[in-house]
Design an enzyme around this catalytic site. Structure first.
Site, PDB file in Angstrom:
ATOM      1  N   CYS A 191      -8.744  48.901  67.662  1.00  0.00           N
ATOM      2  CA  CYS A 191      -8.978  47.853  68.622  1.00  0.00           C
ATOM      3  C   CYS A 191     -10.337  47.191  68.476  1.00  0.00           C
ATOM      4  CB  CYS A 191      -8.411  48.199  69.844  1.00  0.00           C
ATOM      5  SG  CYS A 191      -8.685  46.801  71.276  1.00  0.00           S
ATOM      6  N   ASP A 207      23.973  40.020  71.157  1.00  0.00           N
ATOM      7  CA  ASP A 207      23.051  39.064  70.716  1.00  0.00           C
ATOM      8  C   ASP A 207      22.786  39.197  68.935  1.00  0.00           C
ATOM      9  OD1 ASP A 207      21.357  37.021  69.872  1.00  0.00           O
ATOM     10  OD2 ASP A 207      19.863  37.478  71.537  1.00  0.00           O
TER      11      ASP A 207
END
Lengths: 247, 459
Positions: B234, B365
């Site tokens: 990061c 879905d």
């Protein structure tokens, strides 16, 4: 050349919404209509006036707040382009952003772009499931199918819905309306994704883009057998129940 | 209290017999019944496990990792109980312990190895003191059920926070998994995969965890293995991929086998598993790490992994008149992408069968199909002889293939699963690959077994 912009594909990409871009692009390609797709992420430069089609998908709550801040900075230019005929498809979270505000469960008011006359507030239960909607484009009625998954309930002001719910919940599960339609802007809760198996809507959007470019908007017919069968399979389940009809 | 436990076990066992008599798999129903009678059934039984309870969770690879751990422990001579059938809700976990318990409430085993559904982690960990928690990875899975990944990792975090007695076995390459060492301060052991020539090949895939879980900045990646798995750091804070104690290098997939060089404790060995796919290497690394943590000898553990055979629908191999057919369960974009990568990497021509259902257990879905990179099939479709689409949403699958650039004359829709499977097996290509969502898997396997012979991998 149709200029397409996919807004925030890295953040607003829940529920396979990139399929809308794939469908738009392929249906142009199969007709030899040149298309250029540009991905715009936070902080990237974009000139809405020069674009023909903008797609805005849905994201998780956290991601939606991140992009709302970015989009707010471009709000006036976006609104002006829309009044100038820019074609826009906004799904779910992206759709909610175009409205006045979102009232969350804690009673907090999160401002939207305020481009279209509607608002959204968090509902008690999540509205999840298959949806069928009746719409009418160019005076021809037909049916859209998709899958909704939202906790926000949207209420329209002085503005036209995209269609009428035949099965499912749509905007709020109460007034039988689904989506929004203003000029060339279409907002909807339908994932699925929406465009690949609702090809009439897709072709309508392509036609609008051609018109915006000053080109002939008559489209060459394509073989839509698979798309129609996919649409029909869901309609059979939701609406006709045995009574075979094409969408 | 003892009496209620006995009653619960008895009722659970009877339920299992009855449901088996009627031909149901019935792997969680006995748990439902037993918990009705005595809510503390799982708590009481789990407390009797001699050496420790191992919990395996995450999005993909739970079942395979669980089975590999069971194999290693079983081969080492331990008595192991486990929910091998993949019934991984709290009821299924309860049912698995009841199956091995005596009706007087005694459970005699050294280890319980439990596959646990992500959303069931809080419930199970409230009743079970886990000595080891393995987390494989977190991808989008059945979003209509789980909504968003943030919610799931939040739920798991809350569940782990209280497990101070446990050791976490974590996938270092997945930032969504690796974060738990810091956020829970539970001791952790990491496994991972070093850079290799296949890395970064799938950089365009939907990546779920590409933002730092601590500060929200976009993670920098030196390479990707698949999805968000890779070597990351990061730029905004100090979070980066932890150095794995167990690390694999130079993975190779050949002839149904996956092998790599394995480095741990300053030692270097070779690991080979008889299953295809990079994701199966991760499962083997997790299982090996568990063995290492429990103090097992590494040599026999490696042998056990080498002898491990896949379970239903995990690149399970069949032989149809000399033609190999692989059956693979698909339930989310990452798993499907890895299945497709394996398909593309295999030599020769292929017939492909895909069954997509949208029942509750599959996820209602089906839009996740659009997050799968079927485009890799369209790029070089000469390798593919035919695609037959089946299941409740077979039409949807055909549309997806068409828009991925597969020529429509190679794609057909056949709602009759028997015919569809037969056409893939009997097609003129050199091998058949069958992909199926959860509720279509068992019917598909049953039909394949009627047509083809089981086994036939790696010769």
């Amino acid at each position: 050349m149709i200029r397409v912009c996919h807004l925030y594909p890295d953040l607003l990409n829940l529920y396979g919404d990139r399929g809308n871009i794939i469908a738009f692009q392929q249906r142009c390609k199969w007709r030899d209509i040149p298309v250029h797709v540009q991905s715009v992420n936070r902080g990237d430069k974009v000139c809405f006036r020069e674009l023909d089609f903008v797609f805005l998908g849905g994201g998780s709550d956290r991601e939606q707040i991140l992009i709302a801040t970015d989009l707010m900075k471009r709000r006036d230019e976006f609104a002006a382009a829309i009044e100038g005929g820019l074609v826009v498809l906004a799904i779910c979270g992206g759709y909610q952003l175009l409205g006045a505000y979102y009232l969350n469960r804690d009673g907090e008011n999160i401002p939207g772009l305020g481009i279209l006359d509607f608002y959204t507030r968090a509902g008690e239960r999540r509205l999840v499931g298959n949806v069928a909607v009746e719409v009418s484009l160019n005076g021809v009625p037909f049916k859209l199918v998709g899958f909704e998954n939202h906790s926000g309930q949207t209420f329209l002001g002085d503005i036209r819905p995209l269609g009428r719910v035949l099965s499912g919940n749509g905007n709020n599960g109460r007034d039988g309306l689904e989506g929004v339609w203003h000029k060339n802007v279409f907002g909807s809760y339908l994932h699925g994704p929406l465009l690949p198996k609702n090809v009439r809507l897709t072709d309508y959007l392509i036609g609008l883009c051609l018109e915006r470019r000053g080109l002939n908007k008559e489209l060459m017919l394509l073989d839509d057998d698979f798309e129609n069968r996919a649409c029909e399979a869901m309609l059979l389940r939701l609406v006709h129940r045995g009574n075979k009809l094409f969408c | 209290m003892k009496l209620r436990l006995s009653l619960a076990i008895l009722a659970g066992k009877i339920t299992a017999w009855v449901s088996r008599f009627y031909g149901h798999k019935g792997s969680s129903l006995p748990g439902v019944v037993a918990r009705r009678i005595y809510h503390g059934a799982l708590r009481d039984l789990a407390a009797q496990v001699g050496r420790g309870v191992l919990v395996i969770s995450g999005t993909n690879g739970k079942t395979t990792t669980t089975n590999m751990i069971v194999k290693i422990l079983g081969d080492a001579g331990y008595k192991v109980t486990s929910n091998l059938e993949g019934a991984n809700l709290i009821t299924g976990v309860t049912a698995s312990l009841i199956k091995d318990a005596g009706i007087w409430g005694k459970l005699n085993c050294d280890y319980a190895v439990l596959e646990v559904d992500e959303a069931s982690m809080p419930g199970v960990l409230r009743e079970v003191n886990a000595g080891v928690v393995v987390l494989t990875n977190f991808f989008r899975d059945q979003l209509d059920r789980y909504w968003e990944l943030d919610k799931i990792t939040g739920i798991i975090h809350d569940a782990l926070h209280k497990q101070k007695q446990a050791t976490l076995i974590l996938n270092a390459d997945d930032p969504l998994v690796a974060q738990f060492q810091k956020t829970t301060s539970v001791p952790a052991l990491f496994y991972g995969l070093g850079a290799n020539d296949q890395s970064a090949r799938t950089g365009a895939q939907t990546r779920d965890g590409k933002f730092c879980p601590f500060c929200g900045a976009a993670l920098d990646y030196r390479f990707f293995h698949y999805s968000q798995l890779g070597l990351y750091s990061c730029p905004g804070c100090e979070f980066s991929r932890p150095v794995p104690q167990v690390e694999a290098f130079e993975p190779k997939v050949e002839g149904g086998q996956t092998r790599c060089r394995l480095v741990y404790d300053g030692r270097e060995v070779e690991l080979a598993v008889q299953v295809q796919g990079l994701y199966n290497l991760y499962n083997a690394l997790a299982a090996f790490s568990v063995g290492l943590h429990l103090g097992l000898d590494s040599g026999p553990a490696l042998d056990s992994l080498g002898r491990y055979r896949p379970v239903t629908g995990r690149m399970e191999v069949f032989n149809y008149k000399g033609k190999l057919a692989y059956l693979n369960l698909v339930k989310n974009p990452t798993g499907f992408n890895e299945g497709l990568a394996t398909l593309c990497a295999a030599k020769g021509s292929k017939d492909v069968f895909i069954a997509i259902n949208d029942n509750d257990a599959d996820g209602r879905d089906v839009s996740w199909l659009w997050d799968v990179d079927f485009e890799m099939l369209g790029e070089d479709h000469r390798l593919f002889n035919s695609f037959v689409c089946c299941g409740l949403r077979g039409e949807e699958m055909a549309v997806r293939l068409k828009y991925a650039g597969v020529p429509i004359n190679k794609v057909s829709i056949n709602a009759n699963m028997h015919q569809a499977i037969k056409s893939a097996l009997a097609g003129s290509a050199g091998a058949a690959y069958l992909f199926s969502t959860y509720t279509a898997l068992w019917p598909a396997q049953k039909m394949i077994k009627k047509l083809a012979v089981e086994g036939g991998a790696a010769r």
